[in-house]
Scaffold this active site. Structure first.
Site, PDB file in Angstrom:
ATOM      1  N   SER A   1       0.855  -1.347  -0.039  1.00 55.40           N
ATOM      2  CA  SER A   1       0.246   0.033  -0.163  1.00 55.40           C
ATOM      3  C   SER A   1       0.838   1.428  -0.062  1.00 55.40           C
ATOM      4  O   SER A   1       0.198   2.176  -0.060  1.00 55.40           O
ATOM      5  CB  SER A   1      -0.852  -0.019   1.431  1.00 55.40           C
ATOM      6  OG  SER A   1      -0.158   0.412   2.624  1.00 55.40           O
TER       7      SER A   1
ATOM      8  N   LYS B   1      -5.991   5.184   8.253  1.00 55.92           N
ATOM      9  CA  LYS B   1      -5.461   5.253   7.050  1.00 55.92           C
ATOM     10  C   LYS B   1      -5.751   6.794   7.196  1.00 55.92           C
ATOM     11  O   LYS B   1      -4.520   8.125   7.612  1.00 55.92           O
ATOM     12  CB  LYS B   1      -4.867   5.280   6.165  1.00 55.92           C
ATOM     13  CG  LYS B   1      -3.518   4.038   6.542  1.00 55.92           C
ATOM     14  CD  LYS B   1      -3.682   2.749   4.811  1.00 55.92           C
ATOM     15  CE  LYS B   1      -3.177   1.731   5.112  1.00 55.92           C
ATOM     16  NZ  LYS B   1      -2.826   1.033   3.901  1.00 55.92           N
TER      17      LYS B   1
END
Length: 824
Positions: free
Chosen positions: A653, A696
């Site tokens: 990611s 996040k």
């Protein structure tokens, strides 16, 4: 490339509007009949339960807390309610071999009746038999037998006396012996008188004495033992007749009750024979408890008891049993022992059933992990299912660890559906490594982790909330609270188009919201109570998150949220600790220089990177060469690293952030530190979805919010993650107030433009980017490095040649002349 606009607040969190519901509180809603969104699992459950044949047992797979046990139990109980009530099972004494008790199957309720009838029979026999043996009729018959024996004996001795008298011999009887003596004139001859007789007279007397002695021996050794045997046989016959007269009509009355049960009739016949054969047990009762196996005939009334092994007399329909401690003995049954005179002894009354017996002709639910953790329980279950019968034996017997004598109880036929509850990993491990598993558990009942969110499912979810509220005795929820629960359900699954089916998490949320409503003095749970439960749950488990964020805010961990820096970017990662998951920003840096095309991943070099992360870095290298240097060698040496990272890194990611840092270093373009980036890229630069997008974003927002929101801060996320956005309300509010921004990115060029403020640029027909574009600067730098490498290579080659010539000359080595060639 079109301008990338920040996402609107309504794109960041999906709302459930309370006004879409027609009810006021959950008290107005009926209970939910079936679980929401588990059609596949319920269809498999119906098939497995209805499918006849061996091996069609079921494994319900899904995460713990998904409601598997509740759903399976509810379905099986509904199915079992319409089924026939299973039979009773009893164990009785085997009068031919007490070490091998017999199992008898009876219709439901008849086992208890047989047990009571046998208890009643024994009680009646304990009175009837002694009464019969104390009756005048019995005494008269025994007296008649005794008198007959006495008359035979008297007659024999009378005849012996008469014969002796005819031969002038007198018979003297003393205790234990008989003596013969000759007489004359009524006097016994002594030895002196006997010797004065003539030889002829002496010989005659000796002959008579021998004859009488022989007759006496015949009486004592033949006739009297024969008469005694006849007496015993006659007495036994009378005893049997008297016992039969006492027990026969009682047994006959029981036979009339159980006339349709051949096994019971056979058992009653054996009971009658045993009572007649052992009538003295009732005449001289000494209940000594269970007899030692192999120690001769049992002398106890316990052998006439009935061990009610499985009692379904109070049951309706088939049994549905959950065994929460599936040990070997709890499943298969056990034989208990009692201590008597320092020895452990047992009999058929001490045989105890297991869960397989209790669930026979019904359904047994087991936790797969608990089952596999118990020694030999899994093997015992498989053996019973394969054999179609349950054989009770201890682990010591099964493993041949003990050789002591014990009971060999007759096995009981088994017809049961077993449902294992477990997670998916355990299912696939069993399927792969246990060859018996797929033979015995052919039906997989796979529970969904989530369900599509739509208006119909919203209504069903409201019913689910109402069902759980009533089940756990909670305060009713108003429709705003139900809407808040649905929104939190989307947050739990991390998808605005899905609702979680993890029932334990929902039940915990409802319980805690009801608690906080009570603390606030609310009779009905409201939206604020649900939100307070959510907030407090986060606060309760986020100590580690707070400490990590504190280190960033104190500049111990270096994270910039303003300014511009070349080759440095804020990446985002998720840390999972038990049920706590939170995001933290991480500084990623890149450096580039002249080289031979290698891209060094420092984490991978020191074994701190997982394979997926390493794969992402290799993709970057491929993308860099194919996009910017298709017709010249890639001549750089680059390194990437996660700064202040001291643990293993896994996942791809961060590959978009790594790519942007690398391009920034090559182009010399500074990156806005007010932005953080997450997303993976493929070899064509397309940005791909990642996990934990909400955590996040919220992690970076927390840091920016703590330092003060400037309006320039934000996060770049993959556009394919937009459907997963379910951000906290304070993040949405900040976006609405233009204090924070979130951008959905489809290609790496879009990220490069947002981060640098420079147009990314597109190639012309020759594959060249505009020089003033970000991509053009990268391409120009790579061409420059390629040219430098060519110059460097040529210089090194020329230097190498020069050194080689000087070396040859210094050693007196010249060139050989070719024929016909002038070297002058």
């Amino acid at each position: 490339m079109t301008e990338i606009k920040a996402l609107q607040p309504e794109q960041l969190r999906s709302r459930c509007k309370p006004e879409s519901f027609q009810f006021q509180t959950t008290d107005d809603l009926p209970d939910l009949g079936e679980m929401v969104g588990q059609e596949r699992a319920l269809t498999a459950l119906r098939f497995g339960v209805s499918m006849p044949g061996s091996g069609y047992n079921l494994y319900a797979l899904g995460p713990a807390g998904a409601g598997k046990h509740t759903a399976v139990s509810h379905f099986l109980k509904e199915k079992a309610a319409g089924a026939a009530t299973p039979a009773d099972w009893v164990y009785v004494n085997n009068f031919n071999d007490s070490g091998k008790p017999l199992a008898i199957r009876l219709p439901a309720g008849r086992g208890r009746a047989l047990q009571h009838d046998m208890q009643q029979l024994v009680e009646e026999l304990r009175t009837a038999i002694p009464a019969a043996f104390e009756s005048d009729d019995y005494k008269a018959r025994i007296q008649q037998i005794d008198e007959r024996f006495d008359s035979h004996q008297e007659k024999a001795f009378r005849e012996l006396h008469e014969e002796a008298e005819r031969h002038h011999i007198k018979v003297f009887k003393a205790p234990g012996e008989f003596t013969f003596a000759p007489i004359r004139d009524g006097e016994v001859l002594d030895a002196e008188a006997f010797h004065k007789l003539s030889k002829r007279e002496q010989k005659s007397i000796d002959s008579d004495l021998e004859a009488l002695q022989a007759k006496l021996q015949d009486i004592l050794q033949k006739q009297i033992p024969q008469w005694r045997r006849e007496r015993r046989e006659r007495i036994k016959k009378v005893n049997d007749e008297m016992t039969l007269s006492a027990v026969g009509h009682l047994i006959d009355s029981l036979r009339a009750v159980y006339t349709e049960l051949p096994m019971v009739l056979s058992y009653l016949a054996e009971v009658q024979d045993d009572v007649i054969a052992n009538v003295e047990v009732f005449l001289h009762e000494t209940d000594t408890g269970p007899a030692l196996l192999g120690g001769g005939p049992e002398r106890s009334l316990r052998r006439y008891q009935v061990n009610l092994f499985v009692d379904n007399g109070d049951s309706e329909g088939a049994p549905v049993l959950y065994e929460d401690n599936p040990t070997y003995g709890a499943l298969i049954g056990r034989i208990e022992h009692i201590s008597q005179l320092g020895a452990l002894i047992t009999d058929f009354t001490l045989i105890r059933p297991g869960a397989l017996h209790a669930a026979n002709e019904g359904y047994l639910i087991l936790d797969a992990r608990k089952l596999l953790s118990q020694p030999y329980a899994w093997e015992g279950l498989k053996r019973a299912l394969y054999a179609g019968q349950v054989r009770i034996e201890s682990l010591g017997q099964m493993l041949s660890l003990v050789s002591t004598v014990s009971l060999e109880a007759q096995p009981i036929a088994l017809q049961v559906k077993v449902v294992l509850l477990g997670d998916r990993l355990l299912y696939y491990l069993l399927r792969e490594y246990d060859p018996d598993f797929m033979e015995l558990f052919k039906v997989a009942v796979d529970f969904e982790d989530s369900v599509d969110r739509n208006p119909d499912n919203d209504q069903l979810y409201a019913q689910l909330v109402a069902t759980l509220v009533r089940k756990h005795g909670l305060r009713p929820f108003d429709r705003s609270a139900v809407a808040a629960v649905i929104e939190q359900s989307m947050c739990m699954v991390g998808d605005r188009e899905k609702l979680t089916t993890h029932m334990r998490s929902i039940a915990d949320l409802l319980s805690e919201a009801s608690f906080w409503a009570g603390e606030a003095g609310h009779d009905v749970v409201q939206q604020d109570d649900v939100q307070r439960s959510v907030d407090y749950n986060v606060e309760r488990i986020d100590r580690v998150r707070d400490r990590m964020h504190e280190e960033i805010l104190r500049d111990t961990v270096m994270i910039d949220t303003d300014g511009e820096i070349v080759g440095q970017i804020n990446g985002l990662s998720v840390i999972q600790l038990a049920e706590a998951a939170f995001g933290v920003p991480t500084r990623i840096t890149a450096t580039t220089r002249l080289g031979e095309g290698e891209l060094v991943d420092i984490e991978r070099e020191v074994d701190l990177a997982g394979p997926i992360h390493s794969k992402g870095v290799f993709i970057l290298s491929s993308y860099l060469g194919a996009r910017y240097a298709p017709d010249f060698p890639l001549s750089l040496s680059a390194s990437l690293t996660f700064e202040q990272s001291y643990g293993e890194i896994e996942g791809d990611s961060a590959s978009l952030a790594e790519l942007c840092a690398l391009l920034s270093s090559l182009a010399g373009l500074p990156i806005r530190q007010s932005l953080a980036v997450t997303g993976s890229v493929n070899q064509h630069g397309q940005v791909q979805a990642i996990g934990g997008v909400n955590e996040k974003i919220e992690g970076f927002f927390n840091i920016c919010n703590a330092r003060g929101l400037s309006g320039d801060q934000g996060v770049l996320v993959p556009a394919s993650n937009m459907k997963h956005l379910m951000l906290r309300r304070n993040v949405v509010d900040a976006v609405r107030d233009n204090k924070f921004s979130i951008y959905a990115i489809e290609h790496a060029d879009q990220a490069l433009e947002l981060l640098t403020g420079i147009t990314a640029g597109t190639t012309d027909s020759d594959g060249i980017f505009p020089e003033d574009s970000a991509n053009g600067r990268v391409q120009l730098r790579l061409r420059t490095l390629a040219g430098l490498r060519m110059q460097y290579t040529a210089a090194v080659k020329e230097l190498s040649t020069s050194v080689s010539l000087e070396d040859r000359e210094s050693h007196g080595v010249g060139f050989s002349e070719k024929p016909g060639h002038n070297t002058d």
